[in-house]
Scaffold this motif. Structure first.
Motif, mmCIF file in Angstrom:
data_model
loop_
_atom_site.group_PDB
_atom_site.id
_atom_site.type_symbol
_atom_site.label_atom_id
_atom_site.label_comp_id
_atom_site.label_asym_id
_atom_site.label_seq_id
_atom_site.Cartn_x
_atom_site.Cartn_y
_atom_site.Cartn_z
ATOM 1 N N LEU A 12 0.826 -1.212 0.000
ATOM 2 C CA LEU A 12 0.000 0.000 0.000
ATOM 3 C C LEU A 12 0.857 1.258 0.000
ATOM 4 C CD1 LEU A 12 -2.681 -1.164 2.606
ATOM 5 C CD2 LEU A 12 -2.999 -0.933 0.132
ATOM 6 N N LYS A 13 2.194 1.064 -0.071
ATOM 7 C CA LYS A 13 3.171 2.159 -0.129
ATOM 8 C C LYS A 13 3.244 2.957 1.173
ATOM 9 C CE LYS A 13 3.238 2.730 -5.163
ATOM 10 N NZ LYS A 13 2.620 1.431 -5.440
ATOM 11 N N ASN A 14 2.867 2.326 2.285
ATOM 12 C CA ASN A 14 3.037 2.933 3.613
ATOM 13 C C ASN A 14 4.361 2.407 4.174
ATOM 14 O OD1 ASN A 14 0.460 4.091 3.344
ATOM 15 N ND2 ASN A 14 -0.507 2.265 4.189
ATOM 16 N N TYR A 15 5.476 2.902 3.638
ATOM 17 C CA TYR A 15 6.768 2.286 3.894
ATOM 18 C C TYR A 15 7.248 2.463 5.334
ATOM 19 C CZ TYR A 15 6.872 1.928 -1.177
ATOM 20 O OH TYR A 15 6.561 1.623 -2.489
ATOM 21 N N ASP A 16 6.968 3.599 5.961
ATOM 22 C CA ASP A 16 7.392 3.794 7.350
ATOM 23 C C ASP A 16 6.694 2.795 8.264
ATOM 24 O OD1 ASP A 16 9.077 5.833 6.648
ATOM 25 O OD2 ASP A 16 7.672 7.446 7.148
ATOM 26 N N ALA A 17 5.390 2.616 8.057
ATOM 27 C CA ALA A 17 4.641 1.654 8.868
ATOM 28 C C ALA A 17 5.129 0.240 8.613
ATOM 29 C CB ALA A 17 3.138 1.768 8.562
ATOM 30 N N ALA A 18 5.450 -0.080 7.355
ATOM 31 C CA ALA A 18 5.936 -1.411 7.009
ATOM 32 C C ALA A 18 7.273 -1.692 7.688
ATOM 33 C CB ALA A 18 6.074 -1.534 5.494
ATOM 34 N N LEU A 19 8.176 -0.705 7.678
ATOM 35 C CA LEU A 19 9.482 -0.876 8.296
ATOM 36 C C LEU A 19 9.350 -1.037 9.813
ATOM 37 C CD1 LEU A 19 12.410 -1.016 7.385
ATOM 38 C CD2 LEU A 19 12.587 1.448 7.766
ATOM 39 N N HIS A 20 8.451 -0.271 10.414
ATOM 40 C CA HIS A 20 8.181 -0.390 11.850
ATOM 41 C C HIS A 20 7.798 -1.824 12.198
ATOM 42 C CE1 HIS A 20 5.421 -0.492 15.304
ATOM 43 N NE2 HIS A 20 6.109 0.520 15.785
ATOM 44 N N ASP A 21 6.878 -2.408 11.443
ATOM 45 C CA ASP A 21 6.400 -3.758 11.740
ATOM 46 C C ASP A 21 7.482 -4.810 11.508
ATOM 47 O OD1 ASP A 21 3.957 -2.833 12.501
ATOM 48 O OD2 ASP A 21 2.911 -3.391 10.660
ATOM 49 N N ALA A 22 8.269 -4.653 10.450
ATOM 50 C CA ALA A 22 9.320 -5.631 10.156
ATOM 51 C C ALA A 22 10.386 -5.631 11.249
ATOM 52 C CB ALA A 22 9.952 -5.325 8.792
ATOM 53 N N GLU A 23 10.784 -4.445 11.724
ATOM 54 C CA GLU A 23 11.813 -4.358 12.757
ATOM 55 C C GLU A 23 11.290 -4.848 14.105
ATOM 56 O OE1 GLU A 23 13.027 -0.293 12.491
ATOM 57 O OE2 GLU A 23 14.418 -0.675 10.827
ATOM 58 N N LEU A 24 10.029 -4.531 14.417
ATOM 59 C CA LEU A 24 9.452 -5.033 15.661
ATOM 60 C C LEU A 24 9.317 -6.559 15.604
ATOM 61 C CD1 LEU A 24 8.276 -4.429 18.421
ATOM 62 C CD2 LEU A 24 6.051 -4.026 17.345
ATOM 63 N N ALA A 25 8.943 -7.097 14.455
ATOM 64 C CA ALA A 25 8.829 -8.553 14.295
ATOM 65 C C ALA A 25 10.176 -9.226 14.552
ATOM 66 C CB ALA A 25 8.331 -8.887 12.891
ATOM 67 N N TYR A 26 11.259 -8.624 14.081
ATOM 68 C CA TYR A 26 12.595 -9.188 14.312
ATOM 69 C C TYR A 26 12.883 -9.300 15.808
ATOM 70 C CZ TYR A 26 17.658 -9.819 14.153
ATOM 71 O OH TYR A 26 18.919 -10.304 14.328
ATOM 72 N N HIS A 27 12.616 -8.222 16.551
ATOM 73 C CA HIS A 27 12.907 -8.218 17.984
ATOM 74 C C HIS A 27 12.022 -9.185 18.750
ATOM 75 C CE1 HIS A 27 15.938 -5.045 18.483
ATOM 76 N NE2 HIS A 27 15.376 -4.454 17.445
ATOM 77 N N THR A 31 13.371 -5.597 1.155
ATOM 78 C CA THR A 31 12.431 -5.199 0.106
ATOM 79 C C THR A 31 11.908 -3.781 0.322
ATOM 80 O OG1 THR A 31 10.522 -6.165 1.260
ATOM 81 C CG2 THR A 31 11.729 -7.593 -0.239
ATOM 82 N N ILE A 32 11.723 -3.405 1.584
ATOM 83 C CA ILE A 32 11.222 -2.055 1.881
ATOM 84 C C ILE A 32 12.269 -1.011 1.523
ATOM 85 C CG2 ILE A 32 10.436 -0.506 3.713
ATOM 86 C CD1 ILE A 32 9.380 -3.076 5.146
ATOM 87 N N TYR A 33 13.521 -1.260 1.920
ATOM 88 C CA TYR A 33 14.581 -0.303 1.595
ATOM 89 C C TYR A 33 14.757 -0.181 0.081
ATOM 90 C CZ TYR A 33 16.087 0.191 6.463
ATOM 91 O OH TYR A 33 16.139 0.481 7.796
ATOM 92 N N PHE A 34 14.578 -1.278 -0.638
ATOM 93 C CA PHE A 34 14.644 -1.224 -2.097
ATOM 94 C C PHE A 34 13.579 -0.274 -2.638
ATOM 95 C CE2 PHE A 34 13.702 -2.530 -6.393
ATOM 96 C CZ PHE A 34 14.932 -2.863 -6.930
ATOM 97 N N LYS A 35 12.352 -0.371 -2.127
ATOM 98 C CA LYS A 35 11.266 0.499 -2.584
ATOM 99 C C LYS A 35 11.546 1.959 -2.240
ATOM 100 C CE LYS A 35 8.696 -2.793 -4.223
ATOM 101 N NZ LYS A 35 8.459 -2.924 -5.671
ATOM 102 N N LEU A 36 12.310 2.180 -1.178
ATOM 103 C CA LEU A 36 12.662 3.543 -0.775
ATOM 104 C C LEU A 36 13.864 4.077 -1.554
ATOM 105 C CD1 LEU A 36 12.236 3.168 3.102
ATOM 106 C CD2 LEU A 36 10.811 4.562 1.587
ATOM 107 N N GLY A 37 14.433 3.259 -2.440
ATOM 108 C CA GLY A 37 15.594 3.699 -3.209
ATOM 109 C C GLY A 37 16.899 3.599 -2.443
ATOM 110 N N ARG A 38 16.894 2.919 -1.293
ATOM 111 C CA ARG A 38 18.106 2.762 -0.473
ATOM 112 C C ARG A 38 18.697 1.377 -0.794
ATOM 113 N NH1 ARG A 38 15.958 4.600 5.409
ATOM 114 N NH2 ARG A 38 17.971 3.706 6.027
#
Length: 479
Positions: A49-64, A87-94
């Motif tokens: 849905l292109k909500n990349y900040d929210a996606a990154l938040h969930d992925a990092e919390l899932a790791y912990h 995959t998220i960082y790729f979509k962000l151009g990083r």
């Protein structure tokens, strides 16, 4: 409905690519439990849905959370969390950050310690640019799990190191393939591009969990609870108007012929006898529509109505509709036969007056907006003009679930979950190889009858590459 049921429905919606519907279901599930599986499913939905900040938040919390639990599935979930970060960082151009996370996902899949100081993020020069190149990543297979010699068929590259299976071979291959995309993008970037910078760490900072209201547990889903205003509201319903329009929109698929466009609208619990479908020259209005994502919607509410702005003109009297409990199907007669629509159109929540809208075709498709009367030849006209082919429209009718494909312009890189087939990976690998590596790949693949693939020309140039089939398969000569 229990949190487990919400979580299962949310994961199922992500699997079916119904991302807008998945997020509120997983929101409900995560109110009572920080399940890494639910967090990763929501991360994938938010990414799409292109909500990349929210996606990154969930992925990092899932790791912990997965690392803290230390259960039998923790490593798998940590591998998935690192891959999702990639995959998220790729979509962000990083792209440098994306490659680092993909490499960490591979390391975990190899069975290496989660807190190992592998120095992946330190591959930078004095200007802070990532120094790892495409060729280095292609050759980085020394610890690939489950490989022995050149076994494994065409899906495995030749390697001289024998490694034990870890159970995460598929996850390793997925991250390895993703690296080729990230580093492939880095090849064409200018030296000062921010995508070359590394700003990630192997173990991300633990995100602060978003504050949510607790779930009201009710033994009966249909039992109303009293609100201060005295109005009955279901315990699991959000407040009216709290769901954004984008999440209310329904999943739509379509295909077309020269004469008609068939639009399938997927919505559950449709009551055919109550449904009202109104055709106009440039739109179709449907009500009342039940919204699973916002179950407070009632007939007569704005949210219960959708206006489908069409991608071309239609003949209302020649169009029809049918409905089942899970789908509404519109068969629209084109105003101009033979003109291909570039897309079916778009959905607007609520009623929209027909005179206030235009068809959803682009300015490069004027022929799709011509009315049926304009398409008819006049008595004084010797020959009716042939409508120009719309730019970007598909060449043939299609019933593909993903909609029509414009074969003249295929977009690269979209949907990280769909770009994983072996043929696509090997095409990318071959294209990025040096001429010497390409010779080695061709020679080893042909001589081994497709059971080995090597990029080392010095190894294969002086010998015939032996056919070594996968375990359990016997190689026979063709007679």
């Amino acid at each position: 409905m229990s949190s487990t049921t919400f979580g299962q429905k949310g994961i199922e919606a992500v699997h079916n690519k119904e991302y807008a519907a998945a997020v509120p279901l997983l929101d409900k599930a995560l109110e009572s439990s920080d399940s890494p599986a639910w967090l990763l499913a929501r991360a994938q939905a938010q990414q799409q849905l292109k909500n990349y900040d929210a996606a990154l938040h969930d992925a990092e919390l899932a790791y912990h959370v997965a690392a803290d639990r230390g259960s039998g599935t923790s490593r798998k979930l940590m591998i998935d969390a690192q891959y999702r970060r990639a995959t998220i960082y790729f979509k962000l151009g990083r792209y440098a950050d994306s490659d680092c996370c993909a490499k960490w996902s591979m390391n975990l899949a190899e069975g290496r310690p989660a807190r190992e100081n592998d120095g992946v993020e330190k591959n930078v020069d004095k200007d802070g640019n990532y120094t790892l190149n495409y060729e280095d990543a292609v050759a980085d297979k020394k610890s690939q799990p489950g490989q022995s010699g050149a076994r494994g068929g065409a899906a495995a590259l030749a390697t001289s190191v024998s490694t034990a299976k870890t159970g995460f071979e598929n996850e390793w291959n997925r991250a390895y393939a993703w690296r080729s995309q990230a580093l492939g993008m880095l090849k064409g970037l200018p030296e000062d591009h921010p995508g070359r910078k590394v700003s990630v760490t192997k173990i991300p900072a633990r995100p602060v969990k978003k504050k949510v209201e607790p779930v009201v547990d009710s033994s009966d889903d249909d039992e109303p609870v009293s609100t201060p205003a005295g109005n009955p509201t279901k315990a699991d319903d959000p407040a009216p108007g709290s769901v954004p329009d984008e999440k209310l929109k329904l999943r739509v698929d379509f295909y077309q012929t020269n004469q008609t466009v068939t639009v399938s609208i997927f919505v559950k619990d449709v009551k055919k006898d109550d449904l009202r479908v109104e055709f106009a020259e440039n739109q179709v209005q449907i009500a009342p529509l039940p919204r699973e994502v916002a179950s407070y919607v009632k007939p007569g509410d704005r949210e219960a109505t959708s206006t489908f702005i069409l991608g071309g003109g239609i003949v209302p009297s020649g169009s029809r509709w049918t409905a089942t409990p899970r789908k509404i199907e519109l068969v629209l007669q084109k105003a101009v036969a033979g003109v291909k629509w570039g897309k079916w159109g778009e959905e607007k929540i609520g009623a929209v007056a027909s005179e206030d809208v235009q068809t959803a075709t682009s300015s490069s498709q004027p022929a799709a907006q011509v009315s049926a009367q304009q398409a008819q030849p006049s008595p004084s006209t010797a020959k009716a003009p042939t409508p120009p082919k719309p730019a970007g429209a598909p060449a043939y009718p299609t019933s593909s679930k993903s909609g029509p494909k414009n074969w003249d312009k295929v977009v690269d890189g979209e949907d990280d979950e769909d770009n994983k087939d072996v043929n696509a990976f090997f095409k990318t690998l071959y294209k990025g190889a040096t001429p010497e590596q390409q010779r080695a790949m061709m020679k080893s693949f042909v001589e081994s009858n497709g059971t080995a693939l090597s990029t080392d020309w010095s190894d294969v140039k002086g010998r015939t590459v032996e056919t070594i089939p996968p375990e359990g398969v016997e190689a026979k000569k063709w007679t």
